[in-house]
Design a protein around this motif. Structure first.
Motif, mmCIF file in Angstrom:
data_model
loop_
_atom_site.group_PDB
_atom_site.id
_atom_site.type_symbol
_atom_site.label_atom_id
_atom_site.label_comp_id
_atom_site.label_asym_id
_atom_site.label_seq_id
_atom_site.Cartn_x
_atom_site.Cartn_y
_atom_site.Cartn_z
ATOM 1 N N PRO A 182 0.831 -1.205 0.000
ATOM 2 C CA PRO A 182 0.000 0.000 0.000
ATOM 3 C C PRO A 182 0.868 1.258 0.000
ATOM 4 O O PRO A 182 1.945 1.286 0.597
ATOM 5 N N LEU A 183 0.361 2.290 -0.664
ATOM 6 C CA LEU A 183 1.035 3.584 -0.687
ATOM 7 C C LEU A 183 0.481 4.519 0.375
ATOM 8 O O LEU A 183 1.105 5.539 0.693
ATOM 9 N N LEU A 184 -0.686 4.192 0.914
ATOM 10 C CA LEU A 184 -1.334 4.973 1.965
ATOM 11 C C LEU A 184 -1.338 4.140 3.245
ATOM 12 O O LEU A 184 -1.789 2.989 3.234
ATOM 13 N N VAL A 185 -0.855 4.709 4.336
ATOM 14 C CA VAL A 185 -0.711 3.939 5.573
ATOM 15 C C VAL A 185 -1.200 4.741 6.775
ATOM 16 O O VAL A 185 -1.313 5.970 6.728
ATOM 17 N N ARG A 186 -1.456 4.033 7.852
ATOM 18 C CA ARG A 186 -1.939 4.640 9.091
ATOM 19 C C ARG A 186 -0.812 5.305 9.858
ATOM 20 O O ARG A 186 0.366 5.005 9.661
ATOM 21 N N ASP A 187 -1.209 6.162 10.780
ATOM 22 C CA ASP A 187 -0.221 6.868 11.603
ATOM 23 C C ASP A 187 0.673 5.897 12.368
ATOM 24 O O ASP A 187 1.882 6.124 12.495
ATOM 25 N N PHE A 247 -0.550 13.928 3.756
ATOM 26 C CA PHE A 247 -1.665 13.173 4.309
ATOM 27 C C PHE A 247 -2.930 13.426 3.487
ATOM 28 O O PHE A 247 -3.088 14.495 2.890
ATOM 29 N N VAL A 248 -3.809 12.431 3.478
ATOM 30 C CA VAL A 248 -5.121 12.580 2.856
ATOM 31 C C VAL A 248 -6.178 12.228 3.893
ATOM 32 O O VAL A 248 -5.955 11.389 4.771
ATOM 33 N N GLY A 281 -12.107 8.898 6.122
ATOM 34 C CA GLY A 281 -13.129 8.765 7.142
ATOM 35 C C GLY A 281 -13.035 9.926 8.106
ATOM 36 O O GLY A 281 -12.984 11.091 7.708
ATOM 37 N N ASP A 282 -12.979 9.596 9.397
ATOM 38 C CA ASP A 282 -12.822 10.626 10.416
ATOM 39 C C ASP A 282 -11.352 10.896 10.742
ATOM 40 O O ASP A 282 -11.043 11.726 11.596
ATOM 41 N N GLY A 283 -10.454 10.192 10.065
ATOM 42 C CA GLY A 283 -9.034 10.346 10.345
ATOM 43 C C GLY A 283 -8.252 10.699 9.096
ATOM 44 O O GLY A 283 -8.699 11.465 8.249
ATOM 45 N N ARG A 284 -7.084 10.090 8.963
ATOM 46 C CA ARG A 284 -6.214 10.391 7.834
ATOM 47 C C ARG A 284 -5.345 9.181 7.526
ATOM 48 O O ARG A 284 -5.172 8.275 8.355
ATOM 49 N N LEU A 285 -4.795 9.168 6.327
ATOM 50 C CA LEU A 285 -3.779 8.209 5.929
ATOM 51 C C LEU A 285 -2.607 8.993 5.362
ATOM 52 O O LEU A 285 -2.785 10.055 4.751
ATOM 53 N N GLY A 286 -1.399 8.480 5.552
ATOM 54 C CA GLY A 286 -0.209 9.152 5.052
ATOM 55 C C GLY A 286 0.295 8.506 3.782
ATOM 56 O O GLY A 286 0.273 7.270 3.627
ATOM 57 N N LEU A 287 0.737 9.324 2.830
ATOM 58 C CA LEU A 287 1.409 8.826 1.634
ATOM 59 C C LEU A 287 2.834 8.431 2.012
ATOM 60 O O LEU A 287 3.532 9.203 2.683
ATOM 61 N N ILE A 288 3.257 7.271 1.592
ATOM 62 C CA ILE A 288 4.565 6.781 2.034
ATOM 63 C C ILE A 288 5.695 7.648 1.463
ATOM 64 O O ILE A 288 5.702 7.962 0.271
#
Length: 433
Positions: free
Chosen positions: A202-207, A225-226, A229-236
């Protein structure tokens, strides 16, 4: 993350390591004192909590004894004591979480400990060259990659800026194919000859995944970051993040080690700390491709694996016949999570300089402790933390730059290295359309 037990037993060793990393003696001592103070507060609270729990258990037994003896007054007195202890424990558990968080937050911004053989220094001027391969091309007429690419009509920075702003590039035609060829060549080399398993992560990951490989919390400003939902995912920022975390929160079998992973992915970095540096061309981009190498080993094998990984990355440049040198980074130039790092610097005749194209680091158990990634030693003892390593094998965009500058011809064309011709459909030279 460092082991607080080790810090408790070796406070001066940590202070000395922090000074090697560039801290003043006073600042290093202040950091150590703060960690020990937080640890002592947490431990003292745990002792008080345990004593209360023991007293609650004892009082509960006394209640039964008092009731059997017909001493109702004593039983009620003890029930009141137990109720008070219960309230204390409930509040104490919340305090325990706060103290745990305070200690972990403090530990999470402490860098890894350099190995004893890492040279002590302030910055890149104190790095030590360990070997040099190939003869640098020195020609007064050598052009930089962006001059070559723009003249060919296959490298467009103005249109990229219209699409995305600065630090982006549009490649087209044979230059776009050459970049793709470089990535495929590297993947094939590492998987067929060096024993790495190809992964498409994955290119998008959790904190918590970014935390595991020490991008968070210290380097948050360098990440994209993108909303999710109610949070965010980080681009690696590198496939190291995804690949290393494949073993997070696991106890792996010792027989499966070492695990070696490789991936060709886009990488995304805000380059927040590089304002004004390498603004021309595509040497420092917000989006770039890289072939990453990650190794997961037991504690005894990581140093040998570090040498092996560096050699694997060097082989890429040898096959492309690009001059390079390998340096060991000094303590002041080494990355936050590394214990020792080799930088491989490729020769760029357009700049008349060596520039980094790969960085290979051994991290010990620093990342594994953050990920809670462990293995059971062959002797059957309890689980211990894994060791992790990462390296570029190599940065594809920078390899493209190196090929363009080292294989440029006087007529503005670029000769295609022999190793890449099978990936280029037999094309031997890139010329303007």
């Amino acid at each position: 993350m460092l082991d607080i037990r080790w810090i408790r037993e070796n406070p001066q060793a940590l202070a000395d390591a922090l000074q090697k990393r560039g801290q003043s003696a006073d600042a290093a001592q202040s950091i150590v004192d703060d960690l020990i103070e937080k640890d002592e507060a947490r431990r003292a609270h745990l002792v008080a909590l345990q004593e209360k729990q023991e007293r609650r258990n004892a009082a509960s037994k006394e209640i039964g004894n008092a009731m059997r003896a017909g001493d109702a007054a004593r039983a009620e007195e003890l029930k009141g004591e137990v109720a008070g202890i219960k309230e204390f424990i409930q509040a104490g558990e919340a305090t325990e979480r706060e103290l745990d968080k305070a200690l972990n937050d403090a530990l999470s911004v402490i860098p890894n400990l350099p190995l004893d053989d890492v040279p002590v220094g302030k910055d890149e001027a104190d790095n030590v060259e360990v070997r040099r391969v190939g003869e640098p091309r020195r020609a007064n007429a050598s052009k930089e990659h962006f001059e070559i690419g723009e003249a060919l009509g296959m490298m467009d920075f103005e249109r990229a800026a219209k699409l995305s702003g600065s630090r982006f590039t549009v490649l087209s035609g044979h230059l776009a194919r050459l970049e793709r060829a470089l990535g495929q060549f590297m993947l094939d080399l590492h998987t067929t000859e060096h024993g790495y398993t190809e992964v498409q992560p994955p290119l998008l990951v959790r904190d918590e995944v970014l935390y595991g490989t020490n991008q968070l919390p210290k380097f948050e400003e360098d990440l994209f970051f993108v909303k999710h939902g109610d949070g965010r995912l980080g681009l690696i920022p590198t496939a190291e993040v995804s690949l290393t975390n494949l073993v997070r929160e696991e106890i792996v079998s010792h027989e499966t080690l070492p695990r070696r992973y490789t991936a060709l992915t886009p990488c995304f970095r805000s380059e927040a700390g590089s304002a004004g540096r390498d603004t021309r061309g595509m040497l420092r981009q917000h989006q770039f491709y890289k072939v990453e190498l990650v190794s997961i080993t037991d504690q005894e094998s990581s140093l040998a694996e570090h040498e092996r990984m560096t050699e694997c990355a060097e082989t890429v440049l040898k096959r492309l016949e690009l001059p390079f040198r390998t340096v060991v980074l000094c303590t002041g130039d080494m990355g936050f999570g590394a214990r020792k790092t080799y930088d491989i610097e490729v020769w760029l005749p357009g700049q008349n300089a060596y520039r980094e194209i790969s960085s290979c680091s051994v991290c010990g158990d620093f990342q594994a402790r953050r990920m809670n990634a462990r293995y059971r030693p062959a002797e059957g003892k309890g689980p211990v933390f894994l060791h992790t390593l990462n390296g570029s094998g190599t940065a594809v965009g920078r390899a493209l730059i190196a090929v363009m500058e080292n294989y440029q011809n006087e007529d503005g064309s670029i000769s295609v290295p022999d190793a890449l011709r099978p990936y280029m459909g037999g094309i031997e030279k890139i010329e303007a359309a």
